[in-house]
Design an enzyme around this catalytic site. Structure first.
Site, PDB file in Angstrom:
ATOM      1  N   LEU A  95       0.907  -1.219   0.119  1.00 11.02           N
ATOM      2  CA  LEU A  95       0.091   0.077   0.036  1.00 11.02           C
ATOM      3  C   LEU A  95       0.730   1.171  -0.098  1.00 11.02           C
ATOM      4  CD1 LEU A  95      -3.140  -0.989   2.392  1.00 11.02           C
ATOM      5  CD2 LEU A  95      -2.935  -0.865  -0.117  1.00 11.02           C
ATOM      6  N   ASP A  96       2.205   1.152   0.002  1.00 13.13           N
ATOM      7  CA  ASP A  96       2.850   2.609   0.005  1.00 13.13           C
ATOM      8  C   ASP A  96       4.420   2.342  -0.825  1.00 13.13           C
ATOM      9  OD1 ASP A  96       3.441   5.173   0.338  1.00 13.13           O
ATOM     10  OD2 ASP A  96       4.344   4.647   2.564  1.00 13.13           O
ATOM     11  N   ILE A  97       4.100   1.467  -2.062  1.00 12.49           N
ATOM     12  CA  ILE A  97       5.141   1.481  -2.893  1.00 12.49           C
ATOM     13  C   ILE A  97       5.728   2.880  -3.561  1.00 12.49           C
ATOM     14  CG2 ILE A  97       6.091   0.260  -5.163  1.00 12.49           C
ATOM     15  CD1 ILE A  97       4.344  -2.211  -4.175  1.00 12.49           C
TER      16      ILE A  97
END
Length: 122
Positions: A95-97
Protein backbone atom coordinates in the site's frame (compact mmCIF):
# COMPACT_ATOMS: atom_id res chain seq x y z
CA UNK A 1 -1.11 9.97 26.19
CA UNK A 2 -3.60 7.96 24.09
CA UNK A 3 -1.92 9.17 20.87
CA UNK A 4 1.40 7.80 22.12
CA UNK A 5 -0.09 4.33 22.69
CA UNK A 6 -1.75 4.41 19.26
CA UNK A 7 1.61 5.26 17.67
CA UNK A 8 3.27 2.38 19.54
CA UNK A 9 0.52 -0.01 18.43
CA UNK A 10 1.01 1.10 14.80
CA UNK A 11 4.78 0.66 15.08
CA UNK A 12 4.33 -2.79 16.58
CA UNK A 13 1.96 -3.77 13.73
CA UNK A 14 4.49 -2.46 11.21
CA UNK A 15 7.29 -4.54 12.74
CA UNK A 16 5.15 -7.70 12.61
CA UNK A 17 4.24 -7.00 8.97
CA UNK A 18 7.91 -6.33 8.13
CA UNK A 19 8.93 -9.59 9.81
CA UNK A 20 6.32 -11.61 7.87
CA UNK A 21 7.23 -9.89 4.60
CA UNK A 22 10.98 -10.44 5.05
CA UNK A 23 10.35 -14.11 5.73
CA UNK A 24 8.29 -14.31 2.53
CA UNK A 25 10.71 -12.61 0.13
CA UNK A 26 14.42 -12.08 -0.33
CA UNK A 27 13.54 -8.72 -1.91
CA UNK A 28 12.09 -7.21 1.29
CA UNK A 29 14.29 -5.47 3.86
CA UNK A 30 15.38 -8.01 6.44
CA UNK A 31 14.23 -7.28 9.97
CA UNK A 32 17.04 -8.63 12.15
CA UNK A 33 15.38 -7.93 15.48
CA UNK A 34 12.76 -5.75 17.07
CA UNK A 35 11.33 -5.26 20.50
CA UNK A 36 10.26 -2.78 23.09
CA UNK A 37 11.44 -1.50 26.42
CA UNK A 38 10.32 0.82 29.15
CA UNK A 39 7.46 -1.23 30.60
CA UNK A 40 5.82 -4.62 30.21
CA UNK A 41 2.19 -3.58 29.94
CA UNK A 42 2.87 -0.37 28.02
CA UNK A 43 6.27 -0.11 26.33
CA UNK A 44 7.73 3.37 26.03
CA UNK A 45 9.88 2.65 22.97
CA UNK A 46 9.95 0.22 20.08
CA UNK A 47 13.24 -0.45 18.32
CA UNK A 48 14.04 -2.18 15.04
CA UNK A 49 17.32 -3.50 13.70
CA UNK A 50 17.04 -3.73 9.92
CA UNK A 51 19.22 -4.38 6.92
CA UNK A 52 20.75 -1.15 5.63
CA UNK A 53 20.39 -0.27 1.96
CA UNK A 54 23.07 1.63 0.06
CA UNK A 55 20.48 4.12 -1.21
CA UNK A 56 16.84 4.46 -2.19
CA UNK A 57 15.60 4.15 -5.74
CA UNK A 58 14.67 7.84 -5.53
CA UNK A 59 18.32 8.67 -4.88
CA UNK A 60 19.51 6.41 -7.72
CA UNK A 61 17.27 7.94 -10.39
CA UNK A 62 18.98 10.54 -12.55
CA UNK A 63 16.64 13.55 -12.95
CA UNK A 64 15.25 13.73 -16.48
CA UNK A 65 16.79 10.37 -17.38
CA UNK A 66 15.69 7.77 -14.82
CA UNK A 67 17.83 4.63 -14.69
CA UNK A 68 19.87 4.82 -17.90
CA UNK A 69 21.19 1.24 -17.84
CA UNK A 70 18.62 -1.04 -19.51
CA UNK A 71 19.85 -4.19 -17.76
CA UNK A 72 19.70 -2.45 -14.38
CA UNK A 73 16.14 -1.27 -15.08
CA UNK A 74 15.13 -4.82 -16.02
CA UNK A 75 16.72 -6.19 -12.82
CA UNK A 76 14.96 -3.58 -10.66
CA UNK A 77 11.54 -4.16 -12.24
CA UNK A 78 11.90 -7.94 -12.03
CA UNK A 79 12.97 -7.93 -8.38
CA UNK A 80 10.26 -5.45 -7.42
CA UNK A 81 7.63 -7.60 -9.16
CA UNK A 82 8.95 -10.68 -7.33
CA UNK A 83 8.79 -8.84 -3.99
CA UNK A 84 5.16 -7.86 -4.65
CA UNK A 85 4.33 -11.41 -5.78
CA UNK A 86 5.85 -12.83 -2.60
CA UNK A 87 3.96 -10.37 -0.39
CA UNK A 88 0.68 -11.18 -2.09
CA UNK A 89 1.35 -14.91 -1.78
CA UNK A 90 1.69 -14.26 1.98
CA UNK A 91 -1.59 -12.30 1.92
CA UNK A 92 0.11 -8.93 2.51
CA UNK A 93 -0.51 -5.77 0.50
CA UNK A 94 2.18 -3.06 0.82
CA UNK A 95 0.00 0.00 0.00
CA UNK A 96 2.92 2.48 -0.11
CA UNK A 97 5.24 1.47 -2.94
CA UNK A 98 7.22 4.48 -4.12
CA UNK A 99 10.89 5.13 -4.99
CA UNK A 100 11.65 6.26 -1.42
CA UNK A 101 10.51 2.85 -0.09
CA UNK A 102 12.60 0.82 -2.52
CA UNK A 103 16.12 0.39 -1.20
CA UNK A 104 19.07 -0.76 -3.29
CA UNK A 105 21.91 -2.84 -1.90
CA UNK A 106 25.56 -2.27 -2.78
CA UNK A 107 25.17 -4.89 -5.54
CA UNK A 108 22.06 -3.17 -6.92
CA UNK A 109 19.48 -5.63 -5.58
CA UNK A 110 16.03 -4.40 -4.56
CA UNK A 111 14.85 -4.40 -0.96
CA UNK A 112 11.27 -3.24 -0.44
CA UNK A 113 10.91 -1.29 2.82
CA UNK A 114 8.38 0.54 5.00
CA UNK A 115 5.39 -1.70 5.54
CA UNK A 116 3.72 0.84 7.82
CA UNK A 117 0.55 0.87 5.71
CA UNK A 118 0.60 -2.85 4.86
CA UNK A 119 -2.58 -4.80 5.34
CA UNK A 120 -3.50 -8.48 5.39
CA UNK A 121 -6.14 -9.83 3.02
CA UNK A 122 -8.01 -13.14 2.92
Amino acid sequence: MKATWCALDRASREMRAQQCAAAASEFVVDLEAWGSFGGRARPLFIYALMELGACTLAEAITPGVGIADTLMRHKLYTQLALAIRDLHASQLIHLDIKPQNILLTESGDVRLADLGLATVFD
